[in-house]
Design a protein around this motif. Structure first.
Motif, PDB file in Angstrom:
ATOM      1  N   ARG A 208       0.829  -1.219   0.000  1.00 56.03           N
ATOM      2  CA  ARG A 208       0.000   0.000   0.000  1.00 56.03           C
ATOM      3  C   ARG A 208       0.862   1.267   0.000  1.00 56.03           C
ATOM      4  O   ARG A 208       0.502   2.257  -0.632  1.00 56.03           O
ATOM      5  N   GLN A 209       1.991   1.247   0.679  1.00 59.88           N
ATOM      6  CA  GLN A 209       2.879   2.409   0.675  1.00 59.88           C
ATOM      7  C   GLN A 209       3.383   2.693  -0.737  1.00 59.88           C
ATOM      8  O   GLN A 209       3.424   3.847  -1.175  1.00 59.88           O
ATOM      9  N   ASN A 210       3.763   1.666  -1.462  1.00 62.04           N
ATOM     10  CA  ASN A 210       4.208   1.849  -2.844  1.00 62.04           C
ATOM     11  C   ASN A 210       3.071   2.340  -3.736  1.00 62.04           C
ATOM     12  O   ASN A 210       3.293   3.141  -4.648  1.00 62.04           O
ATOM     13  N   MET A 211       1.859   1.882  -3.471  1.00 63.49           N
ATOM     14  CA  MET A 211       0.700   2.370  -4.224  1.00 63.49           C
ATOM     15  C   MET A 211       0.516   3.868  -4.001  1.00 63.49           C
ATOM     16  O   MET A 211       0.264   4.615  -4.949  1.00 63.49           O
ATOM     17  N   LEU A 212       0.645   4.288  -2.762  1.00 62.14           N
ATOM     18  CA  LEU A 212       0.523   5.717  -2.449  1.00 62.14           C
ATOM     19  C   LEU A 212       1.593   6.536  -3.165  1.00 62.14           C
ATOM     20  O   LEU A 212       1.325   7.647  -3.630  1.00 62.14           O
TER      21      LEU A 212
ATOM     22  N   VAL B 159      -7.088  -2.215  -8.120  1.00 65.36           N
ATOM     23  CA  VAL B 159      -7.779  -1.761  -6.917  1.00 65.36           C
ATOM     24  C   VAL B 159      -8.983  -0.933  -7.328  1.00 65.36           C
ATOM     25  O   VAL B 159      -8.848   0.041  -8.077  1.00 65.36           O
ATOM     26  N   LYS B 160     -10.154  -1.299  -6.834  1.00 64.79           N
ATOM     27  CA  LYS B 160     -11.379  -0.547  -7.122  1.00 64.79           C
ATOM     28  C   LYS B 160     -11.292   0.819  -6.472  1.00 64.79           C
ATOM     29  O   LYS B 160     -10.980   0.943  -5.284  1.00 64.79           O
ATOM     30  N   ALA B 161     -11.541   1.865  -7.257  1.00 68.15           N
ATOM     31  CA  ALA B 161     -11.527   3.246  -6.773  1.00 68.15           C
ATOM     32  C   ALA B 161     -12.892   3.864  -7.033  1.00 68.15           C
ATOM     33  O   ALA B 161     -13.791   3.198  -7.551  1.00 68.15           O
ATOM     34  N   GLU B 162     -13.045   5.133  -6.693  1.00 68.11           N
ATOM     35  CA  GLU B 162     -14.330   5.811  -6.855  1.00 68.11           C
ATOM     36  C   GLU B 162     -14.809   5.813  -8.301  1.00 68.11           C
ATOM     37  O   GLU B 162     -15.984   5.631  -8.570  1.00 68.11           O
ATOM     38  N   ASN B 163     -13.895   6.032  -9.235  1.00 63.97           N
ATOM     39  CA  ASN B 163     -14.297   6.169 -10.633  1.00 63.97           C
ATOM     40  C   ASN B 163     -13.783   5.023 -11.498  1.00 63.97           C
ATOM     41  O   ASN B 163     -13.418   5.223 -12.646  1.00 63.97           O
TER      42      ASN B 163
ATOM     43  N   THR C 163       6.725 -11.028  -8.538  1.00 65.50           N
ATOM     44  CA  THR C 163       5.436 -11.714  -8.686  1.00 65.50           C
ATOM     45  C   THR C 163       5.187 -12.725  -7.566  1.00 65.50           C
ATOM     46  O   THR C 163       4.133 -12.683  -6.929  1.00 65.50           O
ATOM     47  N   PRO C 164       6.120 -13.624  -7.264  1.00 63.57           N
ATOM     48  CA  PRO C 164       5.869 -14.550  -6.149  1.00 63.57           C
ATOM     49  C   PRO C 164       5.738 -13.840  -4.793  1.00 63.57           C
ATOM     50  O   PRO C 164       4.949 -14.259  -3.947  1.00 63.57           O
ATOM     51  N   ALA C 165       6.494 -12.753  -4.610  1.00 63.21           N
ATOM     52  CA  ALA C 165       6.409 -12.021  -3.336  1.00 63.21           C
ATOM     53  C   ALA C 165       5.021 -11.406  -3.169  1.00 63.21           C
ATOM     54  O   ALA C 165       4.420 -11.496  -2.089  1.00 63.21           O
ATOM     55  N   ILE C 166       4.515 -10.780  -4.210  1.00 65.53           N
ATOM     56  CA  ILE C 166       3.172 -10.170  -4.145  1.00 65.53           C
ATOM     57  C   ILE C 166       2.111 -11.251  -3.981  1.00 65.53           C
ATOM     58  O   ILE C 166       1.182 -11.106  -3.178  1.00 65.53           O
ATOM     59  N   THR C 167       2.243 -12.342  -4.719  1.00 62.38           N
ATOM     60  CA  THR C 167       1.286 -13.452  -4.615  1.00 62.38           C
ATOM     61  C   THR C 167       1.222 -13.963  -3.173  1.00 62.38           C
ATOM     62  O   THR C 167       0.134 -14.213  -2.648  1.00 62.38           O
ATOM     63  N   LYS C 168       2.375 -14.084  -2.548  1.00 61.89           N
ATOM     64  CA  LYS C 168       2.413 -14.574  -1.162  1.00 61.89           C
ATOM     65  C   LYS C 168       1.719 -13.603  -0.215  1.00 61.89           C
ATOM     66  O   LYS C 168       0.917 -14.014   0.631  1.00 61.89           O
ATOM     67  N   VAL C 169       1.989 -12.303  -0.366  1.00 62.51           N
ATOM     68  CA  VAL C 169       1.373 -11.310   0.524  1.00 62.51           C
ATOM     69  C   VAL C 169      -0.139 -11.258   0.313  1.00 62.51           C
ATOM     70  O   VAL C 169      -0.904 -11.221   1.278  1.00 62.51           O
ATOM     71  N   LEU C 170      -0.571 -11.259  -0.944  1.00 66.20           N
ATOM     72  CA  LEU C 170      -2.003 -11.124  -1.228  1.00 66.20           C
ATOM     73  C   LEU C 170      -2.766 -12.438  -1.037  1.00 66.20           C
ATOM     74  O   LEU C 170      -3.991 -12.421  -0.918  1.00 66.20           O
ATOM     75  N   GLY C 171      -2.068 -13.545  -1.060  1.00 63.74           N
ATOM     76  CA  GLY C 171      -2.722 -14.838  -0.859  1.00 63.74           C
ATOM     77  C   GLY C 171      -3.650 -15.223  -1.991  1.00 63.74           C
ATOM     78  O   GLY C 171      -4.648 -15.911  -1.775  1.00 63.74           O
ATOM     79  N   GLN C 172      -3.312 -14.786  -3.197  1.00 68.52           N
ATOM     80  CA  GLN C 172      -4.120 -15.127  -4.361  1.00 68.52           C
ATOM     81  C   GLN C 172      -3.217 -15.228  -5.583  1.00 68.52           C
ATOM     82  O   GLN C 172      -2.177 -14.574  -5.649  1.00 68.52           O
TER      83      GLN C 172
ATOM     84  N   TRP D 108      -3.855  -9.246 -10.086  1.00 65.58           N
ATOM     85  CA  TRP D 108      -4.368  -9.584  -8.764  1.00 65.58           C
ATOM     86  C   TRP D 108      -5.430  -8.505  -8.493  1.00 65.58           C
ATOM     87  O   TRP D 108      -5.264  -7.366  -8.908  1.00 65.58           O
ATOM     88  N   GLU D 109      -6.472  -8.856  -7.794  1.00 67.37           N
ATOM     89  CA  GLU D 109      -7.470  -7.846  -7.425  1.00 67.37           C
ATOM     90  C   GLU D 109      -7.443  -7.659  -5.918  1.00 67.37           C
ATOM     91  O   GLU D 109      -7.573  -8.614  -5.158  1.00 67.37           O
ATOM     92  N   LEU D 110      -7.277  -6.413  -5.511  1.00 67.72           N
ATOM     93  CA  LEU D 110      -7.210  -6.070  -4.089  1.00 67.72           C
ATOM     94  C   LEU D 110      -8.406  -5.218  -3.745  1.00 67.72           C
ATOM     95  O   LEU D 110      -8.649  -4.186  -4.371  1.00 67.72           O
ATOM     96  N   ASN D 111      -9.168  -5.653  -2.748  1.00 71.77           N
ATOM     97  CA  ASN D 111     -10.354  -4.881  -2.339  1.00 71.77           C
ATOM     98  C   ASN D 111     -10.018  -3.874  -1.274  1.00 71.77           C
ATOM     99  O   ASN D 111      -9.105  -3.959  -0.561  1.00 71.77           O
TER     100      ASN D 111
END
Length: 129
Positions: free
Chosen positions: A11-15, A45-49, A81-90, A126-129
């Motif tokens: 999330r910090q990198n997303m910001l 990531v789903k956003a307002e628009n 890719t494997p690191a993100i997959t592990k964190v997100l669990g999907q 990956w989809e993050l809610n």
């Protein structure tokens, strides 16, 4: 640079990318657009628009920023890719729905998405809610 190990690091990198896009400082803005244009694997990531899309090669390294990314000669999606997959669990998956949302997001950013990601590879998400 080490790979992300927590959702907070992702999330910090997303910001950071969001800030680059919102502030529109020439070098950082161009950098962020280029990552999105050339990406293959994205966190959606789903956003307002609609959705926002975050490329794994940037998001996958903890505490990333433009300078770190540009100076990371060892950056590799086969590591992030494997690191993100592990964190997100999907798993990372092909999604026609998210592909359409990605193209819509690119239009909002002012460019037309290529039919495929870099090297002609089909984009995955990956989809993050």
């Amino acid at each position: 640079m080490r790979c992300v190990q927590t959702l907070a690091e992702i999330r910090q990198n997303m910001l950071t990318l969001d800030r680059y896009l919102e502030e529109k400082c020439d070098s950082e803005y161009s950098f962020a657009l280029d990552l999105i244009k050339k990406g293959i694997c994205f966190i959606a990531v789903k956003a307002e628009n609609g959705y926002r899309f975050y490329p794994s090669r940037f998001i996958g390294y903890a505490g990333n920023c433009m300078d770190h990314h540009l100076n990371n000669s060892k950056k590799d999606g086969r590591v992030t890719t494997p690191a993100i997959t592990k964190v997100l669990g999907q798993p990372l998956t092909v999604s026609p729905r998210l592909e359409q949302e990605y193209k819509r997001y690119c239009e909002l950013l002012g460019f037309t998405a290529n039919d495929k990601g870099t090297y002609g590879v089909q984009r995955k998400f990956w989809e993050l809610n």
